[in-house]
Write an enzyme that holds these catalytic residues in place. Sequence first.
Site, PDB file in Angstrom:
ATOM      1  N   SER A 118       7.103  15.552  -2.447  1.00 60.99           N
ATOM      2  CA  SER A 118       8.375  15.819  -3.137  1.00 60.99           C
ATOM      3  C   SER A 118       8.729  14.676  -4.069  1.00 60.99           C
ATOM      4  O   SER A 118       9.473  14.867  -5.017  1.00 60.99           O
ATOM      5  CB  SER A 118       9.541  15.903  -2.149  1.00 60.99           C
ATOM      6  OG  SER A 118       9.245  16.668  -1.061  1.00 60.99           O
TER       7      SER A 118
ATOM      8  N   HIS B 142       4.306  21.567  -5.724  1.00 65.07           N
ATOM      9  CA  HIS B 142       5.525  21.279  -4.962  1.00 65.07           C
ATOM     10  C   HIS B 142       6.237  22.593  -4.631  1.00 65.07           C
ATOM     11  O   HIS B 142       6.884  23.200  -5.487  1.00 65.07           O
ATOM     12  CB  HIS B 142       6.426  20.340  -5.770  1.00 65.07           C
ATOM     13  CG  HIS B 142       7.651  19.923  -5.027  1.00 65.07           C
ATOM     14  ND1 HIS B 142       8.877  19.754  -5.618  1.00 65.07           N
ATOM     15  CD2 HIS B 142       7.842  19.647  -3.719  1.00 65.07           C
ATOM     16  CE1 HIS B 142       9.758  19.390  -4.710  1.00 65.07           C
ATOM     17  NE2 HIS B 142       9.155  19.330  -3.546  1.00 65.07           N
TER      18      HIS B 142
ATOM     19  N   GLU C   3       6.677  23.894  -8.386  1.00 67.17           N
ATOM     20  CA  GLU C   3       6.476  22.921  -9.467  1.00 67.17           C
ATOM     21  C   GLU C   3       4.990  22.547  -9.457  1.00 67.17           C
ATOM     22  O   GLU C   3       4.469  22.082  -8.446  1.00 67.17           O
ATOM     23  CB  GLU C   3       7.352  21.687  -9.242  1.00 67.17           C
ATOM     24  CG  GLU C   3       8.832  21.980  -9.448  1.00 67.17           C
ATOM     25  CD  GLU C   3       9.732  20.753  -9.300  1.00 67.17           C
ATOM     26  OE1 GLU C   3      10.638  20.579 -10.116  1.00 67.17           O
ATOM     27  OE2 GLU C   3       9.528  19.978  -8.343  1.00 67.17           O
TER      28      GLU C   3
ATOM     29  N   ASN D 184      14.247  17.609  -8.340  1.00 66.88           N
ATOM     30  CA  ASN D 184      14.855  16.449  -7.679  1.00 66.88           C
ATOM     31  C   ASN D 184      15.428  15.460  -8.689  1.00 66.88           C
ATOM     32  O   ASN D 184      16.413  14.795  -8.413  1.00 66.88           O
ATOM     33  CB  ASN D 184      13.857  15.762  -6.751  1.00 66.88           C
ATOM     34  CG  ASN D 184      13.835  16.436  -5.394  1.00 66.88           C
ATOM     35  OD1 ASN D 184      14.865  16.933  -4.926  1.00 66.88           O
ATOM     36  ND2 ASN D 184      12.680  16.483  -4.768  1.00 66.88           N
TER      37      ASN D 184
HETATM   38  N1  LIG Z   1      10.679  19.801   4.279  1.00 65.59           N
HETATM   39  C1  LIG Z   1      10.915  20.191   3.044  1.00 65.59           C
HETATM   40  O1  LIG Z   1      11.946  20.846   2.757  1.00 65.59           O
HETATM   41  C2  LIG Z   1       9.923  19.886   1.962  1.00 65.59           C
HETATM   42  C3  LIG Z   1      10.036  20.558   0.726  1.00 65.59           C
HETATM   43  C4  LIG Z   1       9.077  20.301  -0.265  1.00 65.59           C
HETATM   44  C5  LIG Z   1       8.064  19.394  -0.038  1.00 65.59           C
HETATM   45  N2  LIG Z   1       8.004  18.741   1.171  1.00 65.59           N
HETATM   46  C6  LIG Z   1       6.903  17.798   1.358  1.00 65.59           C
HETATM   47  O2  LIG Z   1       5.971  18.371   2.272  1.00 65.59           O
HETATM   48  C7  LIG Z   1       5.358  17.329   3.037  1.00 65.59           C
HETATM   49  C8  LIG Z   1       5.563  17.609   4.504  1.00 65.59           C
HETATM   50  O3  LIG Z   1       6.936  17.667   4.786  1.00 65.59           O
HETATM   51  P1  LIG Z   1       7.483  18.319   6.134  1.00 65.59           P
HETATM   52  O4  LIG Z   1       8.961  18.359   6.029  1.00 65.59           O
HETATM   53  O5  LIG Z   1       6.736  19.565   6.433  1.00 65.59           O
HETATM   54  O6  LIG Z   1       7.066  17.177   7.164  1.00 65.59           O
HETATM   55  P2  LIG Z   1       6.796  17.274   8.744  1.00 65.59           P
HETATM   56  O7  LIG Z   1       6.962  15.893   9.249  1.00 65.59           O
HETATM   57  O8  LIG Z   1       7.601  18.385   9.327  1.00 65.59           O
HETATM   58  O9  LIG Z   1       5.265  17.715   8.839  1.00 65.59           O
HETATM   59  C9  LIG Z   1       4.225  16.853   8.505  1.00 65.59           C
HETATM   60  C10 LIG Z   1       3.009  17.205   9.333  1.00 65.59           C
HETATM   61  O10 LIG Z   1       1.951  16.355   8.910  1.00 65.59           O
HETATM   62  C11 LIG Z   1       1.190  16.021  10.060  1.00 65.59           C
HETATM   63  N3  LIG Z   1       0.424  14.813   9.772  1.00 65.59           N
HETATM   64  C12 LIG Z   1       0.853  13.534   9.756  1.00 65.59           C
HETATM   65  N4  LIG Z   1      -0.159  12.702   9.424  1.00 65.59           N
HETATM   66  C13 LIG Z   1      -1.252  13.476   9.202  1.00 65.59           C
HETATM   67  C14 LIG Z   1      -2.598  13.219   8.823  1.00 65.59           C
HETATM   68  N5  LIG Z   1      -3.019  11.983   8.589  1.00 65.59           N
HETATM   69  N6  LIG Z   1      -3.433  14.256   8.698  1.00 65.59           N
HETATM   70  C15 LIG Z   1      -3.010  15.523   8.925  1.00 65.59           C
HETATM   71  N7  LIG Z   1      -1.745  15.834   9.286  1.00 65.59           N
HETATM   72  C16 LIG Z   1      -0.885  14.828   9.413  1.00 65.59           C
HETATM   73  C17 LIG Z   1       2.228  15.860  11.154  1.00 65.59           C
HETATM   74  O11 LIG Z   1       1.644  15.990  12.437  1.00 65.59           O
HETATM   75  C18 LIG Z   1       3.195  16.996  10.836  1.00 65.59           C
HETATM   76  O12 LIG Z   1       2.844  18.174  11.535  1.00 65.59           O
HETATM   77  C19 LIG Z   1       5.979  16.018   2.557  1.00 65.59           C
HETATM   78  O13 LIG Z   1       5.163  15.462   1.565  1.00 65.59           O
HETATM   79  C20 LIG Z   1       7.316  16.481   1.984  1.00 65.59           C
HETATM   80  O14 LIG Z   1       7.816  15.594   1.013  1.00 65.59           O
HETATM   81  C21 LIG Z   1       8.890  18.982   2.173  1.00 65.59           C
END
Ligand SMILES: NC(=O)c1ccc[n+]([C@@H]2O[C@H](COP(=O)([O-])OP(=O)(O)OC[C@H]3O[C@@H](n4cnc5c(N)ncnc54)[C@H](O)[C@@H]3O)[C@@H](O)[C@H]2O)c1
Length: 347
Positions: free
Chosen positions: A105, A126, A138, A177
């Site tokens: 993000s 994204h 995005e 953002n």
């Molecule tokens: N939550 C949102 O609303 C949102 C929206 C858009 C983008 N994002 C992006 O998506 C990504 C994930 O966000 P999220 O909210 O799902 O996070 P989250 O913490 O819920 O999930 C992340 C996952 O990654 C796993 N993980 C951690 N290290 C790892 C590795 N080395 N190899 C494989 N898996 C690994 C974790 O076990 C976890 O299940 C981030 O980059 C975030 O910025 C999130």
Amino acid sequence: MGCGIAQLCASQGFSVKLHDLFPEALAAARGKIKLGLDSAVIKGRLTTQQADRAALSIDYASELSGLTGADLIIEAAVEDLETKRKIFGELDKRCPEAILATNTSSLSVAAIAQATATPHRVLGLHFFNPPVSMRLVETVRTPQTNPEVFTAVWDFVLMGLRKTPVDVKDIPGFIVNRVMRPYYLEAQRVADGGAGIAPVDTAAREIGQVPLGPFELMDLIGLDVNLSITRIIYQACGRPERFKPQALQEKLVELGHIGRKSGKGFYLYEGSQAAGENPQALAFLSAGPLKPAAAWEQIISSVIAEAQMAFKEGVAGKSDIDTAIKLAMNFPKGPFEWLNQKEKTRF
Ligand SMILES: NC(=O)c1ccc[n+]([C@@H]2O[C@H](COP(=O)([O-])OP(=O)(O)OC[C@H]3O[C@@H](n4cnc5c(N)ncnc54)[C@H](O)[C@@H]3O)[C@@H](O)[C@H]2O)c1
């Protein structure tokens, strides 16, 4: 996000492998995807047969090597540059043929791509939460992304996933953002100028016709999550005054008043219902003469100014900026459409 993206891809007929470092996260993802597919059947978005087929088309891989042979890999691990760089370094070696996308993000896609010897096949994808229902994606190119790679992924988003891609340069915050930052920051400035909290949200809904005012939206997102994105963009842009994190939000986060999830943010909550402004938030505000209608004008003008700046910097085209803001925020207009309306009204 990873399991939402996996569910989306599987629902559109793609064969998916979902990897997580932690087996318990994979087990939880399987459960969430089952619930998501059941809910799609209940809402009439998928037939039972389609949902069963989608569930069967997802394999769960506890090792990164399980992804070998994939055409496209979409990384959605934690928002941490070193973690992402490590993953991309590994993917570079193990999956030499795949296109590599990151769902980051706020991090620089180019900085993630530098962990590979093949940055031409790296780009940003994204998605917005929840990926199954949010239409915007995005699609972020770095100076090194190969145009053919970009086009292939664009077509995948548009025709394969039936989503709306927008073409974005790799800048902090991408379109949504970044252009929306003033929505949150200017709102806090006008609140402190005397416009208050609830009156600003009411003006935003009534005059701007937006579904949620800035304070309601920050409470929904989480003041902590929203603040951390502001801090990243503030630093990455060289600490300009307009992106400076606001003391009001910082103090509330310090107190643990982080929005709906903690029962207190700019408002107090009883269950999911707002039960009045948070007296602690009001106590941090100064008195001033600013009225809500003027406050809304100031907020939306700062969003328009940010959109104009992003356009001038070549971050994205005007119509992509409008599309991104409308789809991500459920706003009735994008910033350039708002600007046109203002200019017409002036004449
Ligand atoms: N939550 C949102 O609303 C949102 C929206 C858009 C983008 N994002 C992006 O998506 C990504 C994930 O966000 P999220 O909210 O799902 O996070 P989250 O913490 O819920 O999930 C992340 C996952 O990654 C796993 N993980 C951690 N290290 C790892 C590795 N080395 N190899 C494989 N898996 C690994 C974790 O076990 C976890 O299940 C981030 O980059 C975030 O910025 C999130």
